[in-house]
Motif scaffolding. Structure first.
Motif, mmCIF file in Angstrom:
data_model
loop_
_atom_site.group_PDB
_atom_site.id
_atom_site.type_symbol
_atom_site.label_atom_id
_atom_site.label_comp_id
_atom_site.label_asym_id
_atom_site.label_seq_id
_atom_site.Cartn_x
_atom_site.Cartn_y
_atom_site.Cartn_z
ATOM 1 N N UNK A 132 8.477 49.689 39.589
ATOM 2 C CA UNK A 132 7.241 50.227 39.004
ATOM 3 C C UNK A 132 7.517 50.983 37.704
ATOM 4 N N UNK A 133 8.622 51.721 37.647
ATOM 5 C CA UNK A 133 8.961 52.430 36.410
ATOM 6 C C UNK A 133 9.237 51.458 35.276
ATOM 7 N N UNK A 134 9.920 50.352 35.578
ATOM 8 C CA UNK A 134 10.172 49.329 34.561
ATOM 9 C C UNK A 134 8.863 48.654 34.137
ATOM 10 N N UNK A 135 7.948 48.473 35.090
ATOM 11 C CA UNK A 135 6.634 47.895 34.779
ATOM 12 C C UNK A 135 5.856 48.825 33.837
ATOM 13 N N UNK A 137 7.124 51.025 31.797
ATOM 14 C CA UNK A 137 7.808 51.005 30.500
ATOM 15 C C UNK A 137 7.397 49.779 29.685
ATOM 16 N N UNK A 138 7.327 48.616 30.345
ATOM 17 C CA UNK A 138 6.929 47.392 29.647
ATOM 18 C C UNK A 138 5.477 47.465 29.179
ATOM 19 N N UNK A 139 4.597 48.003 30.008
ATOM 20 C CA UNK A 139 3.191 48.154 29.624
ATOM 21 C C UNK A 139 3.036 49.165 28.481
ATOM 22 N N UNK A 140 3.845 50.201 28.498
ATOM 23 C CA UNK A 140 3.779 51.202 27.436
ATOM 24 C C UNK A 140 4.171 50.585 26.089
ATOM 25 N N UNK A 141 5.209 49.760 26.083
ATOM 26 C CA UNK A 141 5.624 49.074 24.859
ATOM 27 C C UNK A 141 4.494 48.191 24.349
ATOM 28 N N UNK A 142 3.842 47.481 25.261
ATOM 29 C CA UNK A 142 2.724 46.611 24.874
ATOM 30 C C UNK A 142 1.550 47.409 24.321
ATOM 31 N N UNK A 143 1.257 48.550 24.947
ATOM 32 C CA UNK A 143 0.150 49.391 24.490
ATOM 33 C C UNK A 143 0.408 49.991 23.114
ATOM 34 N N UNK A 144 1.675 50.238 22.783
ATOM 35 C CA UNK A 144 1.996 50.878 21.508
ATOM 36 C C UNK A 144 2.013 49.902 20.325
#
Length: 273
Positions: A132-135, A137-144
């Protein structure tokens, strides 16, 4: 929390008043006709669009437009997520983890759905946390990515304004013998810098702040979901699941525990007041 409706009512009038003051200060200094310069606009907007088209994919640019729109029209719903996870914790206590299949199929929140799939498939909370933490992190990169588009606009707009100014000065120096061309080139030179500063500081930077807040709200929601799911996986009580998610909100946003009667598996009936 009771002041929130008044804050919303006051926000728009304050924005209108401040916009009028800025507009009045500009018009009070120079005329609208002096502000209009097609050459300067061509340099600024063609330069900005060329920079972002080269730097980012078309999908990212579309996502940027959609996120800006969403930041004005959507509100992150923590209440629904917290109550839903509380209900899921009760259901798991009553019927077991395998009863979540119907909830997984109907869930529209993609992160919550993925978390429920993990809860249904995994037995070790530490393994679930890592995934979940990796998920997140990946979503945060996409949002930015949309945020980075606006950041580039804020950086390059003044630069292209300066380029317009330099071109205007070059034209001015090459036509020193013609008074009319000198004035035209001078106007183009100065207005280009003004356009670049306005686009950067009155459009890109404020939208960056808005998207940053929008992203932070989503990351908080993902974190609340993760912690709630992990507590359910640890077989924690529904009350603890609710309270530990609830304290992650700002104090004025925190919820009252719902008065709900339920029966935990292999236990007596409980009623929370």
């Amino acid at each position: 929390m009771k002041f929130e409706p008044y804050q919303k009512k006051l926000k728009l009038p304050v924005i209108i008043i401040l916009t009028v003051l800025v507009f009045h200060s500009v018009i009070g200094s120079i005329s609208l006709k002096s502000l209009w310069n097609l050459t300067a606009l061509e340099i600024i907007f063609s330069g900005i669009f060329l920079s972002i088209i080269i730097s980012f994919s078309f999908e990212t640019l579309v996502d940027t437009a959609m996120m800006i729109k969403a930041s004005f029209s959507e509100k992150t719903d923590y209440v629904h997520v917290i109550h839903k996870l509380h209900d899921i914790s009760i259901k798991v206590k009553r019927e077991g983890v395998l009863s979540l299949q119907s909830d997984i199929e109907l869930e529209s929140n993609t992160f919550l759905r993925d978390a429920l799939v993990l809860l249904n498939d995994y037995k070790k909370p530490e393994a679930m946390r890592d995934i979940l933490e990796k998920d997140i992190e990946a979503r945060q990169i996409s949002l930015y990515r949309p945020y980075n588009v606006l950041k580039m606009i804020a950086n390059v707009a003044p630069s292209f304004g300066l380029i317009g100014t330099l071109l205007g000065l070059i034209g001015l120096l090459s036509d020193l013998g013609q008074a009319s061309l000198i004035m035209s080139n001078m106007a183009s030179a100065l207005v280009s810098t003004l356009y670049g500063g306005l686009i950067a500081n009155f459009a890109a930077v404020p939208l960056m702040g808005r998207l940053k807040e929008y992203i932070d709200h989503h990351i908080l929601q993902y974190t609340i979901v993760m912690e709630g799911i992990l507590l359910i996986a640890q077989n924690d009580s529904p009350r603890n699941v609710f309270d530990k998610m609830n304290v992650m909100l700002k104090e004025e946003q925190r919820l009252l525990y719902p008065k709900k009667e339920f029966t935990e598996r292999n236990t007596a009936t409980y009623e929370f007041q």
